[in-house]
Design a protein around this motif. Structure first.
Motif, mmCIF file in Angstrom:
data_model
loop_
_atom_site.group_PDB
_atom_site.id
_atom_site.type_symbol
_atom_site.label_atom_id
_atom_site.label_comp_id
_atom_site.label_asym_id
_atom_site.label_seq_id
_atom_site.Cartn_x
_atom_site.Cartn_y
_atom_site.Cartn_z
ATOM 1 N N ILE A 80 -28.167 -9.869 -16.799
ATOM 2 C CA ILE A 80 -29.044 -8.983 -16.016
ATOM 3 C C ILE A 80 -30.495 -9.464 -16.043
ATOM 4 N N TYR A 81 -31.004 -9.783 -17.223
ATOM 5 C CA TYR A 81 -32.424 -10.130 -17.370
ATOM 6 C C TYR A 81 -32.918 -11.194 -16.387
ATOM 7 N N PRO A 82 -32.196 -12.301 -16.201
ATOM 8 C CA PRO A 82 -32.731 -13.369 -15.346
ATOM 9 C C PRO A 82 -32.916 -12.989 -13.869
ATOM 10 N N SER A 83 -32.324 -11.890 -13.436
ATOM 11 C CA SER A 83 -32.484 -11.501 -12.031
ATOM 12 C C SER A 83 -33.746 -10.669 -11.798
ATOM 13 N N TYR A 84 -34.578 -10.515 -12.831
ATOM 14 C CA TYR A 84 -35.828 -9.761 -12.716
ATOM 15 C C TYR A 84 -37.014 -10.682 -12.981
ATOM 16 N N ASN A 85 -38.166 -10.286 -12.454
ATOM 17 C CA ASN A 85 -39.387 -11.082 -12.603
ATOM 18 C C ASN A 85 -40.193 -10.728 -13.841
ATOM 19 N N LEU A 86 -40.035 -9.493 -14.322
ATOM 20 C CA LEU A 86 -40.846 -9.042 -15.449
ATOM 21 C C LEU A 86 -40.116 -7.935 -16.196
ATOM 22 N N PHE A 87 -40.166 -8.017 -17.527
ATOM 23 C CA PHE A 87 -39.634 -6.960 -18.380
ATOM 24 C C PHE A 87 -40.813 -6.176 -18.931
ATOM 25 N N VAL A 88 -40.784 -4.857 -18.767
ATOM 26 C CA VAL A 88 -41.855 -3.984 -19.247
ATOM 27 C C VAL A 88 -41.278 -3.086 -20.329
ATOM 28 N N PHE A 89 -42.007 -2.992 -21.448
ATOM 29 C CA PHE A 89 -41.523 -2.203 -22.589
ATOM 30 C C PHE A 89 -42.640 -1.276 -23.075
ATOM 31 N N PRO A 90 -42.757 -0.060 -22.487
ATOM 32 C CA PRO A 90 -43.866 0.841 -22.828
ATOM 33 C C PRO A 90 -43.599 1.847 -23.954
ATOM 34 N N SER A 91 -42.557 1.668 -24.710
ATOM 35 C CA SER A 91 -42.210 2.607 -25.774
ATOM 36 C C SER A 91 -43.290 2.659 -26.854
ATOM 37 N N THR A 92 -43.471 3.839 -27.443
ATOM 38 C CA THR A 92 -44.465 3.993 -28.504
ATOM 39 C C THR A 92 -43.841 4.100 -29.893
ATOM 40 N N CYS A 93 -42.510 4.095 -29.987
ATOM 41 C CA CYS A 93 -41.882 4.307 -31.282
ATOM 42 C C CYS A 93 -40.571 3.524 -31.356
ATOM 43 N N GLU A 94 -40.538 2.527 -32.216
ATOM 44 C CA GLU A 94 -39.335 1.723 -32.415
ATOM 45 C C GLU A 94 -39.273 1.303 -33.877
ATOM 46 N N ASN A 95 -38.075 1.111 -34.386
ATOM 47 C CA ASN A 95 -37.905 0.520 -35.716
ATOM 48 C C ASN A 95 -37.897 -0.996 -35.583
ATOM 49 N N LEU A 96 -36.894 -1.503 -34.917
ATOM 50 C CA LEU A 96 -36.821 -2.908 -34.550
ATOM 51 C C LEU A 96 -36.351 -2.923 -33.105
ATOM 52 N N PRO A 97 -37.223 -3.299 -32.190
ATOM 53 C CA PRO A 97 -36.881 -3.220 -30.761
ATOM 54 C C PRO A 97 -35.922 -4.332 -30.333
ATOM 55 N N ASN A 98 -34.642 -4.108 -30.579
ATOM 56 C CA ASN A 98 -33.628 -5.103 -30.235
ATOM 57 C C ASN A 98 -33.645 -5.456 -28.756
#
Length: 180
Positions: A80-98
């Motif tokens: 899935i990832y390669p078919s997009y131009n940009l990954f956005v990750f706006p989360s404010t709370c993660e332990n380890l963002p897998n």
């Protein structure tokens, strides 16, 4: 390129602290300003999604530029990832963002929340934004839309060296030995 849609991706469960609505607001503003962009959000659609995110998205004028995918099996995500131009990750709370690590491993350009531990993984301040600052997120996306070469924002991580089982087990054993 006005003829080609710039495609953004956010993969995450739907909870308030994941900041889906903030991201939708920014993308909607950019669309209203003439940017040809779309946003796809992948995650299990739960009560928060049906009560907050979906009604909000239906209330905005450019809702056809937003796509929600309920679930994609983990083993299919690398495709899935390669078919997009940009990954956005706006989360404010993660332990380890897998999910963030998966996106990095896929080679897709990334911008992320500047909260820990995301800022510990992504060291380049040009790729980090304050998820509570609407203009900061918007500015980072515009900056990427104006780049000529996406290699400028690709994260080069040697995940095997940084997160290898061998290194982790040696450090763990060393710690336990130090307690004796």
């Amino acid at each position: 390129n006005k003829d080609k849609t710039f495609r953004l991706l956010y993969v995450s469960s739907f909870y308030e602290y994941k900041n889906h609505i903030k991201l939708i607001k920014v993308i909607n503003e950019l669309i209203n300003e003439g940017f040809n962009i779309s946003l796809t959000m992948v995650g299990r659609q739960n009560r928060y999604f049906s009560r907050h995110i979906l009604p909000f998205c239906k209330s905005i004028e450019n809702n056809e530029n937003f796509q929600f995918i309920n679930f994609i099996p983990m083993n299919e995500m690398p495709n899935i990832y390669p078919s997009y131009n940009l990954f956005v990750f706006p989360s404010t709370c993660e332990n380890l963002p897998n999910i963030l690590l998966e996106a990095i491993a896929s080679g897709i350009p990334i911008i992320s929340s500047n909260y820990g531990p995301m800022r510990d993984i992504i060291k380049n301040p040009d790729q980090l934004f304050d998820p509570n600052n609407h203009n900061d997120l918007k500015f980072k996306i515009i900056k990427i839309l104006n780049l000529k070469n996406f290699n400028d924002i690709l994260i080069k991580l040697d995940l095997e060296k940084k997160y290898s089982w061998d290194i982790t087990s040696k450090k763990t054993m060393s710690y336990f030995e130090s307690l004796l």
